[in-house]
Design a protein around this motif. Structure first.
Motif, short mmCIF file in Angstrom:
data_model
loop_
_atom_site.label_atom_id
_atom_site.label_comp_id
_atom_site.label_asym_id
_atom_site.label_seq_id
_atom_site.Cartn_x
_atom_site.Cartn_y
_atom_site.Cartn_z
N THR A 123 -3.70 2.39 11.62
CA THR A 123 -2.69 2.47 10.54
C THR A 123 -1.95 3.81 10.57
O THR A 123 -0.82 3.90 10.10
CB THR A 123 -3.33 2.23 9.15
OG1 THR A 123 -4.30 3.26 8.91
CG2 THR A 123 -4.00 0.88 9.07
N ARG A 178 3.17 7.06 11.47
CA ARG A 178 3.85 7.89 12.46
C ARG A 178 5.15 7.22 12.93
O ARG A 178 6.16 7.89 13.14
CB ARG A 178 2.91 8.14 13.65
CG ARG A 178 1.79 9.12 13.34
CD ARG A 178 0.75 9.19 14.45
NE ARG A 178 -0.28 10.15 14.13
CZ ARG A 178 -0.21 11.46 14.41
NH1 ARG A 178 0.84 11.93 15.06
NH2 ARG A 178 -1.18 12.27 14.06
N ARG A 185 3.80 3.80 1.29
CA ARG A 185 2.41 3.33 1.34
C ARG A 185 2.33 1.86 0.93
O ARG A 185 1.60 1.08 1.52
CB ARG A 185 1.50 4.18 0.43
CG ARG A 185 1.48 5.66 0.77
CD ARG A 185 0.20 6.32 0.29
NE ARG A 185 -0.94 5.86 1.05
CZ ARG A 185 -1.32 6.36 2.22
NH1 ARG A 185 -0.68 7.36 2.75
NH2 ARG A 185 -2.36 5.87 2.85
N ARG A 229 -6.96 6.33 6.49
CA ARG A 229 -7.44 7.30 5.50
C ARG A 229 -7.89 6.59 4.23
O ARG A 229 -8.72 7.10 3.49
CB ARG A 229 -6.33 8.28 5.11
CG ARG A 229 -5.75 9.11 6.23
CD ARG A 229 -6.78 10.12 6.72
NE ARG A 229 -6.18 11.08 7.66
CZ ARG A 229 -5.76 10.81 8.88
NH1 ARG A 229 -5.88 9.59 9.34
NH2 ARG A 229 -5.26 11.75 9.65
N ASP A 230 -7.28 5.42 3.96
CA ASP A 230 -7.47 4.74 2.68
C ASP A 230 -7.86 3.28 2.86
O ASP A 230 -7.63 2.47 1.97
CB ASP A 230 -6.16 4.81 1.86
CG ASP A 230 -5.01 4.10 2.59
OD1 ASP A 230 -5.10 3.94 3.83
OD2 ASP A 230 -4.05 3.71 1.92
N ARG A 236 -3.08 19.54 7.39
CA ARG A 236 -3.00 18.09 7.14
C ARG A 236 -4.16 17.58 6.29
O ARG A 236 -3.99 16.73 5.43
CB ARG A 236 -2.92 17.32 8.46
CG ARG A 236 -1.52 17.32 8.99
CD ARG A 236 -1.25 16.11 9.84
NE ARG A 236 -1.98 16.19 11.09
CZ ARG A 236 -2.47 15.14 11.72
NH1 ARG A 236 -2.34 13.94 11.21
NH2 ARG A 236 -3.10 15.28 12.86
N ARG A 261 -3.00 14.59 -2.03
CA ARG A 261 -1.84 13.81 -2.50
C ARG A 261 -2.26 12.88 -3.64
O ARG A 261 -3.43 12.49 -3.74
CB ARG A 261 -1.19 13.04 -1.35
CG ARG A 261 -2.04 11.94 -0.83
CD ARG A 261 -1.35 11.13 0.26
NE ARG A 261 -2.30 10.18 0.79
CZ ARG A 261 -2.53 9.98 2.08
NH1 ARG A 261 -1.87 10.65 2.99
NH2 ARG A 261 -3.42 9.08 2.45
O1 DC Z 1 -4.78 9.11 11.93
P1 DC Z 1 -3.46 9.87 12.21
O2 DC Z 1 -3.66 11.33 12.44
O3 DC Z 1 -2.69 9.22 13.31
O4 DC Z 1 -2.60 9.71 10.88
C1 DC Z 1 -1.32 10.27 10.76
C2 DC Z 1 -1.01 10.61 9.32
O5 DC Z 1 -0.86 9.43 8.57
C3 DC Z 1 -2.06 11.45 8.63
O6 DC Z 1 -1.54 12.74 8.34
C4 DC Z 1 -2.40 10.73 7.38
C5 DC Z 1 -1.54 9.52 7.34
N1 DC Z 1 -2.30 8.28 7.14
C6 DC Z 1 -2.43 7.84 5.86
O7 DC Z 1 -1.99 8.52 4.93
N2 DC Z 1 -3.06 6.65 5.61
C7 DC Z 1 -3.55 5.94 6.61
N3 DC Z 1 -4.17 4.76 6.33
C8 DC Z 1 -3.44 6.38 7.94
C9 DC Z 1 -2.80 7.59 8.17
#
Ligand code: DC
Length: 251
Positions: A31, A36, A108, A129-130, A180, A187
């Motif tokens: 995700t 990205r 989102r 992340r979520d 990051r 957030r």
């Molecule tokens: O896993 P990554 O480093 O490729 O993720 C890139 C950015 O996207 C990271 O700074 C957080 C965000 N992200 C997010 O907010 N929710 C997700 N489900 C996946 C990534």
């Protein structure tokens, strides 16, 4: 079945999630690559990455798709609206702008909807992340992968060398990871946090094979548990049905 794998940048999520998906024969969804891809398109269109409405229009209207190489079930390419952004999504510029983009609620919402559709199609390892907190709060198994920030910076710097992207200097990578982490964790919408029912796996002192093995074992245990629960439910339903049927005895 959804296997949610969440955790901070550089915790090994992508490597581990890909290998676990291949071992289990599950689909794999990165995700982060979706956030990205939207970021790349926004920057290429000279948009202000804080302009929620304009960036959300990209997330709502530009389809994100994945490309495969023959014989490999794990996607190797990422496209937005048909444009190949596989390389661009990993640049330092994208690293810089993806946090503000992923903090936009409308972005989102649009990407979460797409992730839910994709996850409903088949057994999936979904990485982000979520995933365990927002996208699939009822995922059958949730893993929160973590590691010390120094170890994560070390791994990400090596990965940047392999991918041919900057920075490769560990101190610079470390500073960016901490920035990051702070942005993702603080957030307002869907912050990076372990779900209360997630299994936390600290990979600082584990190698890739050990982590993959551990997670595959957790999945197998969960499958056995789910099968036992459904067998028990079937037994209870059959027993209840029988008790309602006339016994055939005469008084
Ligand atoms: O896993 P990554 O480093 O490729 O993720 C890139 C950015 O996207 C990271 O700074 C957080 C965000 N992200 C997010 O907010 N929710 C997700 N489900 C996946 C990534």
């Amino acid at each position: 079945m959804i296997l949610a794998i969440d955790g901070p940048a550089g915790s090994g999520k992508s490597t581990i999630a890909r290998l676990v998906a291949a071992r289990l024969g599950f689909a794999y969804l990165d995700t982060g690559a979706m956030y990205r891809a939207v970021t790349v398109r926004a920057v290429n269109n000279d948009l202000d990455v804080h302009d929620e409405q304009s960036v959300a229009e990209i997330a709502q209207n530009a389809p994100i798709t994945f490309g495969y190489t023959p014989g490999n079930p794990i996607p190797t390419e990422v496209f937005i609206d048909g444009e190949d952004v596989t390389y661009d999504i990993r640049t330092a510029q994208t690293d810089l702008y993806v946090s503000p983009v992923s903090a936009l609620p409308a972005v989102r919402l649009a990407l979460t909807d797409q992730q839910r559709v994709l996850g409903a199609e088949r057994d999936t390892v979904m990485e982000g992340r979520d995933i365990g907190t927002v996208v699939f709060p009822h995922a059958e198994l949730k893993i929160f992968l973590t590691a010390s920030s120094e170890e994560r910076a070390h791994r990400r710097a090596l990965q940047n060398v392999e991918r041919g992207v900057q920075p490769v200097d560990e101190a610079a990578v470390h500073a960016d990871l901490l920035r990051r982490d702070a942005a993702d964790s603080s957030r307002d919408v869907a912050p990076l946090v372990a779900a209360s029912d997630a299994v936390t796996v600290d990979t600082t002192n584990m190698n890739i094979e050990q982590v993959v093995e551990h997670i595959v074992e957790l999945v197998e245990a969960k499958k056995t548990e789910l099968e036992a629960t459904s067998a028990q439910k079937l037994f209870e339903a059959t027993s209840a049905q029988k008790s309602l049927e006339p016994s055939g005895e005469t008084l």
